[in-house]
Scaffold this motif. Structure first.
Motif, mmCIF file in Angstrom:
data_model
loop_
_atom_site.group_PDB
_atom_site.id
_atom_site.type_symbol
_atom_site.label_atom_id
_atom_site.label_comp_id
_atom_site.label_asym_id
_atom_site.label_seq_id
_atom_site.Cartn_x
_atom_site.Cartn_y
_atom_site.Cartn_z
ATOM 1 N N ALA A 8 17.071 31.691 19.285
ATOM 2 C CA ALA A 8 17.677 30.469 19.276
ATOM 3 C C ALA A 8 16.887 29.167 19.381
ATOM 4 O O ALA A 8 16.996 28.283 18.439
ATOM 5 C CB ALA A 8 18.775 30.426 20.623
ATOM 6 N N GLU A 9 15.868 29.357 20.230
ATOM 7 C CA GLU A 9 14.805 28.259 20.423
ATOM 8 C C GLU A 9 14.261 27.881 19.347
ATOM 9 O O GLU A 9 13.909 26.724 18.640
ATOM 10 C CB GLU A 9 13.722 28.439 21.612
ATOM 11 C CG GLU A 9 12.942 27.206 21.725
ATOM 12 C CD GLU A 9 12.314 27.515 22.999
ATOM 13 O OE1 GLU A 9 11.233 26.448 23.230
ATOM 14 O OE2 GLU A 9 12.447 28.223 23.828
ATOM 15 N N ALA A 12 16.319 26.551 16.349
ATOM 16 C CA ALA A 12 16.608 25.148 16.781
ATOM 17 C C ALA A 12 15.585 24.256 16.235
ATOM 18 O O ALA A 12 15.849 23.055 15.889
ATOM 19 C CB ALA A 12 16.993 25.003 18.120
ATOM 20 N N LYS A 13 14.135 24.747 16.600
ATOM 21 C CA LYS A 13 13.213 23.790 16.284
ATOM 22 C C LYS A 13 12.972 23.792 14.694
ATOM 23 O O LYS A 13 12.780 22.440 14.279
ATOM 24 C CB LYS A 13 11.769 24.370 16.709
ATOM 25 C CG LYS A 13 11.683 24.559 18.114
ATOM 26 C CD LYS A 13 10.399 24.854 18.660
ATOM 27 C CE LYS A 13 10.366 24.795 20.277
ATOM 28 N NZ LYS A 13 9.049 25.473 20.908
ATOM 29 N N VAL A 16 15.896 21.478 13.483
ATOM 30 C CA VAL A 16 15.745 19.995 13.827
ATOM 31 C C VAL A 16 14.556 19.587 12.803
ATOM 32 O O VAL A 16 14.744 18.350 12.498
ATOM 33 C CB VAL A 16 15.154 19.772 15.173
ATOM 34 C CG1 VAL A 16 14.590 18.403 15.397
ATOM 35 C CG2 VAL A 16 16.394 20.123 16.353
ATOM 36 N N LEU A 28 18.602 21.357 22.884
ATOM 37 C CA LEU A 28 19.201 22.620 22.943
ATOM 38 C C LEU A 28 20.092 22.835 24.024
ATOM 39 O O LEU A 28 19.647 23.087 25.064
ATOM 40 C CB LEU A 28 18.396 23.730 22.390
ATOM 41 C CG LEU A 28 19.219 25.161 22.166
ATOM 42 C CD1 LEU A 28 20.190 24.979 21.220
ATOM 43 C CD2 LEU A 28 18.035 26.284 21.882
ATOM 44 N N LEU A 43 24.554 27.007 18.029
ATOM 45 C CA LEU A 43 23.576 26.252 18.785
ATOM 46 C C LEU A 43 24.136 24.864 18.892
ATOM 47 O O LEU A 43 24.485 24.250 17.900
ATOM 48 C CB LEU A 43 22.525 26.325 17.863
ATOM 49 C CG LEU A 43 21.667 27.555 17.504
ATOM 50 C CD1 LEU A 43 20.315 27.241 16.734
ATOM 51 C CD2 LEU A 43 21.020 28.307 18.783
ATOM 52 N N LEU A 45 23.166 21.353 19.627
ATOM 53 C CA LEU A 45 21.895 20.047 19.694
ATOM 54 C C LEU A 45 22.285 18.832 19.942
ATOM 55 O O LEU A 45 23.514 18.240 19.419
ATOM 56 C CB LEU A 45 21.255 20.461 18.263
ATOM 57 C CG LEU A 45 20.903 21.377 17.796
ATOM 58 C CD1 LEU A 45 20.401 21.280 16.277
ATOM 59 C CD2 LEU A 45 19.695 21.935 18.412
ATOM 60 N N TRP A 67 22.683 30.766 12.066
ATOM 61 C CA TRP A 67 23.176 30.427 12.995
ATOM 62 C C TRP A 67 24.277 29.261 13.057
ATOM 63 O O TRP A 67 24.085 28.142 11.884
ATOM 64 C CB TRP A 67 22.223 29.679 13.836
ATOM 65 C CG TRP A 67 21.477 30.422 14.740
ATOM 66 C CD1 TRP A 67 20.240 31.041 14.346
ATOM 67 C CD2 TRP A 67 21.626 31.129 16.031
ATOM 68 N NE1 TRP A 67 19.614 31.833 15.490
ATOM 69 C CE2 TRP A 67 20.417 31.664 16.328
ATOM 70 C CE3 TRP A 67 22.767 31.007 16.818
ATOM 71 C CZ2 TRP A 67 20.459 32.592 17.777
ATOM 72 C CZ3 TRP A 67 22.582 31.638 18.195
ATOM 73 C CH2 TRP A 67 21.602 32.136 18.614
ATOM 74 N N VAL A 69 25.892 26.176 14.081
ATOM 75 C CA VAL A 69 25.162 24.700 14.744
ATOM 76 C C VAL A 69 26.316 23.604 14.815
ATOM 77 O O VAL A 69 27.036 23.153 13.843
ATOM 78 C CB VAL A 69 23.889 24.341 13.818
ATOM 79 C CG1 VAL A 69 23.481 22.993 14.788
ATOM 80 C CG2 VAL A 69 23.208 25.372 13.511
ATOM 81 N N ALA A 71 25.916 19.698 15.988
ATOM 82 C CA ALA A 71 24.878 18.841 16.575
ATOM 83 C C ALA A 71 25.977 17.455 17.013
ATOM 84 O O ALA A 71 26.855 17.019 16.173
ATOM 85 C CB ALA A 71 24.095 18.488 15.201
ATOM 86 N N ILE A 104 13.284 20.337 22.624
ATOM 87 C CA ILE A 104 12.929 20.995 21.472
ATOM 88 C C ILE A 104 12.018 20.015 20.726
ATOM 89 O O ILE A 104 10.824 20.420 20.059
ATOM 90 C CB ILE A 104 14.376 21.167 20.421
ATOM 91 C CG1 ILE A 104 15.117 22.116 20.991
ATOM 92 C CG2 ILE A 104 13.738 21.590 18.955
ATOM 93 C CD1 ILE A 104 14.398 23.461 21.301
#
Length: 240
Positions: A8-9, A12-13, A16, A28, A43, A45, A67, A69, A71, A104
């Protein structure tokens, strides 16, 4: 062999970097940072942009890197505005995401400041319901209660009870100046506030849905309204 998606992390990076390369801050949030994720978790964001790059806050959903997402894209100004709106409606979705968010991208200083603001709002809680709001809620719950008492049609009873459960749960949380929630958060917040009452409600629901017995949910509702004057019909008015 099916390729395993990124953690996940890390995902996410990369998301982004690809979608919001000019953001000032990215957090996140959601079940993946609370260690409550399931196979269908997404996820969440929170993206903070400079006001020169963003005309209006928005929310968007998409798939990337296998994933799902969601946002929430803001400036600092719009974030503060939405914090206020969440407090007014009693559902602190955005403050909760910011408070729990994992940094993130962006400065630790900005992240810490926004997290502090969010935490203060969460601790303070929602606005206290005035007597007028309590009575308004009592009236509409009473209306559902009477419909359920008089109904002999199972299909109608199911829809009445579904609405009654939502309203009575909101009443319990609202009259105790607690935050509201949707779906799974409804029971989570009720259990956090009063574990015993949550258990009683779940037992009443089981009686209705499994045994077709409506009396326990009726009695639970009456008991909940009792400290505030009980069921309410005569004398109620709106706009008079």
């Amino acid at each position: 062999m099916e390729q395993q998606r990124l953690a996940a992390e890390l995902a996410a990076k990369k998301i982004v970097e690809k979608r919001y390369p000019y953001c000032e801050l990215a957090l996140l949030a959601g079940s993946v940072v609370r260690h409550e994720s399931t196979e269908t978790s997404d996820l969440d964001l929170v993206i903070i942009m400079d006001k020169e790059r963003l005309q209006e806050a928005y929310r968007e959903s998409f798939f990337l890197l296998d994933w799902p997402v969601e946002a929430f894209v803001h400036t600092e100004v719009s974030l503060a505005k939405f914090f206020t709106l969440d407090v007014e409606r009693g559902r602190p979705s955005l403050p909760q995401m910011v408070q729990e968010g994992l940094l993130i991208k962006g400065s630790q200083q900005l992240s810490s400041r926004l997290k502090k603001e969010a935490k203060q709002l969460l601790i303070k809680g929602p606005k206290r319901w005035p007597t007028e709001e309590i009575n308004r809620r009592r009236y509409f719950i009473t209306d559902l209660l009477d419909d359920l008492k008089g109904s002999t049609i199972r299909a109608e009873q199911i829809f009445i009870v579904n609405e009654l459960i939502q309203q009575i749960t909101e009443f319990i949380l609202g009259t105790n100046q607690k935050w509201q929630g949707n779906s799974k958060w409804t029971i989570r917040l009720l259990e956090k506030h009063d574990k015993n009452k949550a258990t009683q409600l779940l037992q009443a629901m089981e009686s209705f849905y499994q045994e077709k017995e409506k009396h326990p949910i009726i009695q639970f509702t009456i008991n909940t309204l009792k400290p505030y004057g009980g069921p309410y019909f005569e004398g109620f008015s709106i706009g008079k």
